[in-house]
Motif scaffolding. Structure first.
Motif, short mmCIF file in Angstrom:
data_model
loop_
_atom_site.label_atom_id
_atom_site.label_comp_id
_atom_site.label_asym_id
_atom_site.label_seq_id
_atom_site.Cartn_x
_atom_site.Cartn_y
_atom_site.Cartn_z
N GLN A 95 -2.29 6.80 50.55
CA GLN A 95 -2.55 5.38 50.30
C GLN A 95 -3.75 5.14 49.38
O GLN A 95 -3.89 4.06 48.83
N TRP A 98 -19.57 3.92 56.53
CA TRP A 98 -18.56 2.97 57.01
C TRP A 98 -19.07 1.55 56.83
O TRP A 98 -20.23 1.26 57.14
N TYR A 148 -17.57 -9.71 60.56
CA TYR A 148 -17.20 -10.75 61.53
C TYR A 148 -18.08 -10.51 62.75
O TYR A 148 -18.74 -9.46 62.85
N GLU A 179 -14.95 -11.78 68.38
CA GLU A 179 -13.61 -11.23 68.17
C GLU A 179 -13.08 -10.56 69.44
O GLU A 179 -11.91 -10.67 69.76
N LEU A 237 -9.70 -11.66 71.20
CA LEU A 237 -8.65 -10.68 71.46
C LEU A 237 -8.27 -10.68 72.94
O LEU A 237 -7.08 -10.68 73.29
N GLY A 272 0.26 3.35 58.59
CA GLY A 272 -0.66 4.22 57.86
C GLY A 272 -0.57 5.67 58.31
O GLY A 272 -0.61 6.59 57.48
N ARG A 293 0.21 9.05 56.14
CA ARG A 293 -0.67 10.22 56.12
C ARG A 293 -0.01 11.46 56.68
O ARG A 293 -0.04 12.52 56.06
N LEU A 351 -6.18 -2.92 68.76
CA LEU A 351 -7.15 -3.81 68.11
C LEU A 351 -8.51 -3.69 68.79
O LEU A 351 -9.55 -3.67 68.12
N ALA A 352 -8.50 -3.57 70.13
CA ALA A 352 -9.76 -3.44 70.87
C ALA A 352 -10.50 -2.18 70.43
O ALA A 352 -11.73 -2.18 70.28
N ARG A 376 -10.45 -0.85 67.52
CA ARG A 376 -11.07 -1.09 66.21
C ARG A 376 -12.40 -1.83 66.35
O ARG A 376 -13.29 -1.67 65.53
N LEU A 377 -12.50 -2.65 67.40
CA LEU A 377 -13.73 -3.41 67.62
C LEU A 377 -14.77 -2.59 68.36
O LEU A 377 -15.92 -3.00 68.51
N ASP A 378 -14.36 -1.42 68.85
CA ASP A 378 -15.29 -0.56 69.59
C ASP A 378 -15.85 0.56 68.74
O ASP A 378 -16.84 1.18 69.12
N ASP A 383 -16.44 3.25 62.85
CA ASP A 383 -15.63 3.79 61.75
C ASP A 383 -14.28 3.10 61.65
O ASP A 383 -13.45 3.44 60.81
N LYS A 384 -14.04 2.11 62.55
CA LYS A 384 -12.77 1.38 62.50
C LYS A 384 -12.98 -0.11 62.21
O LYS A 384 -12.00 -0.84 62.05
N TYR A 385 -14.23 -0.56 62.20
CA TYR A 385 -14.49 -1.99 61.97
C TYR A 385 -13.74 -2.50 60.74
O TYR A 385 -13.20 -3.60 60.73
N TRP A 386 -13.73 -1.68 59.70
CA TRP A 386 -13.14 -2.13 58.42
C TRP A 386 -11.64 -2.37 58.52
O TRP A 386 -11.07 -3.06 57.69
N LYS A 387 -11.04 -1.81 59.55
CA LYS A 387 -9.59 -2.00 59.70
C LYS A 387 -9.27 -3.29 60.45
O LYS A 387 -8.12 -3.69 60.55
N TYR A 388 -10.31 -3.90 61.03
CA TYR A 388 -10.08 -5.11 61.80
C TYR A 388 -10.33 -6.33 60.94
O TYR A 388 -11.25 -6.37 60.12
N PRO A 416 -10.25 -10.71 61.47
CA PRO A 416 -10.03 -11.80 62.44
C PRO A 416 -8.62 -12.40 62.33
O PRO A 416 -8.06 -12.87 63.32
#
Lengths: 288, 288
Positions: A101, A271, A276, A281, A285, B88, B92, B196-197, B199-201, B204-209, B211
């Motif tokens: 990607q 990162w 937000y 959030e 959620l 995704g 990959r 989704l939760a 990603r908020l935790d 290194d995943k914040y960017w995938k979340y 609002p």
């Protein structure tokens, strides 16, 4: 950097300085069987490549993530080489470790009539990578000063002007936030002969052989000279060339992987912060 | 086929029939935690995916090779799903096993103003894979009957016409030698919530979340209904849909890999014959 430290383990020294084309560089003096900076053999390269792949994959994801947060930097890997030098293997075994990607792979063929009616950089510009992406050019605008020079497809004056045009173009890319990594995979004439012979010996390789490959091969010295001139005239501070001894495919793969990791490491990626409010959030959620 | 036999080992039965959307299909009746045809657990999937990757890679190379010899067939993998369903990861871990040189990956975002001024299939047509290539659409023309329906972005009559237009379009692709593999990754609403939760935790995943993900989530039932209608109206003989239970990411990956291998196997690929005289070329090469 942690990543950097992990790489060093596999290398006796950073090979970048010895691979870079600096003033006074002579292609003829490069030992195509050498493995600058790497003391191991093929069997040691497997684990090194695997570990490097995991570092590269991690950095590439962070690079891509950054672009979602406004980081506009790009990477462009230019691969040039004589036939059979292993460009395809680099794409499969080095670039292939990253997330498809985030990769824009482009193989440039002989230009079409429509493309020829434009400036030689026209079709190149259309394929430049966007923010957070790694563009991979399998052949490139350098064909416009290589095969064109050897085959005399354009007047020498036209070709001569192109080196400066290329430098200006690449300076523009660099100013725009693109890290340009230019790689020439360098094999010996004998190595090419044996690789072509293999293609004629294996039915699963017949399709990779083209009688035109021998026609080109007959121009070997002229190609070496055209490369020498191109390397001399277009290895700039903004976009230096790296000549990678490639008789050992495994070394070439390690070296290109190292160049990519080095470029990404120097970007000091991290990162992206959340743009937000995390608490809000989480509450939204939970209620959803 | 040898390849086919090797795959069967890992599967208790061919999952294709149970994954295909046939008349009477009901999305609501699919158990998103199920693993049709595969009796193992996650730990068994690793080796199965690895072996499948090697088969897929081999077939994909042969497919690509054929195109150099005049075989004009193409493959198009369409991936549709609710957010966080693992598109995704499919790219990959499944598609990523193939040679990047033979893959055209495209992620379709919300259409631009310019794109909206054309027919909805206009931007899709421009990205169709060429001979010997596997196109991968991460979202697709199906967004034009999904989000558009849920968010009422177009009159219902317009959307209603699109199902038939899509069927005609895909029939045209099939007639032109494209194997169209349409996959919906299907997760439960609870599974999405927990992904989704996560990603908020994780920083290194914040960017995938985003609002907006929760905004879309609030329309879950309407999306399920829009999917149901799309699946019913566009699962054709030429281009059937496959709904893949995706609460287990590892199963979804195995299943999509299986669909790709199955499609390539049914093409009965073989290495192209040499279109030159091997003896002559060996002599020319020796003399070079």
């Amino acid at each position: 950097m942690g990543a950097k430290a992990k790489i060093e383990k596999f290398w006796t020294g950073d090979p970048i300085d010895s691979l870079r084309v600096n003033p006074g560089f002579s292609l003829a003096d490069v030992d195509t069987t050498s493995t600058p900076g790497f003391d191991g053999k093929k069997k040691h390269s497997v684990e090194a490549l695997r570990k490097g792949a995991s570092i590269f994959r991690h950095q590439q994801e962070m690079f891509f993530a950054g672009s979602q947060d406004g980081d506009e930097r790009k990477v462009l890997l230019v691969l040039q080489a004589m036939d059979t030098s292993g460009k395809g293997g680099i794409v499969r075994h080095v670039v292939g470790a990253a997330d498809p990607q985030g990769i824009d792979h482009l193989a440039f063929k002989a230009p079409t009539k429509a493309e020829l009616s434009h400036d030689f950089l026209w079709r190149i510009r259309k394929q430049l990578p966007g923010a957070g992406r790694i563009g991979v050019f399998d052949r490139s605008h350098y064909e416009d000063v290589l095969i064109t020079r050897v085959r005399e497809l354009f007047p020498l004056e036209t070709i001569d002007e192109r080196y400066d045009e290329i430098n200006a173009f690449e300076q523009e890319l660099t100013d725009d936030g693109t890290t340009v990594i230019k790689v020439m995979l360098h094999i010996s004439s004998d190595e090419q002969k044996s690789r072509l012979a293999e293609r004629l010996d294996r039915p699963d390789k017949y399709w990779k052989y083209n009688p035109g490959d021998v026609d080109e091969r007959l121009h070997w010295p002229a190609y070496q000279e055209a490369y020498q001139v191109a390397l001399e005239r277009t290895s700039t501070t903004a976009a230096p060339w790296f000549v990678i001894p490639a008789d050992h495919k495994w070394y070439a793969r390690l070296a290109v992987q190292h160049l990519l990791i080095d470029a990404l490491t120097r970007m000091e990626l991290s990162w992206p912060e959340a743009d937000y409010d995390i608490k809000t959030e989480k509450a939204r959620l939970r209620a959803s």
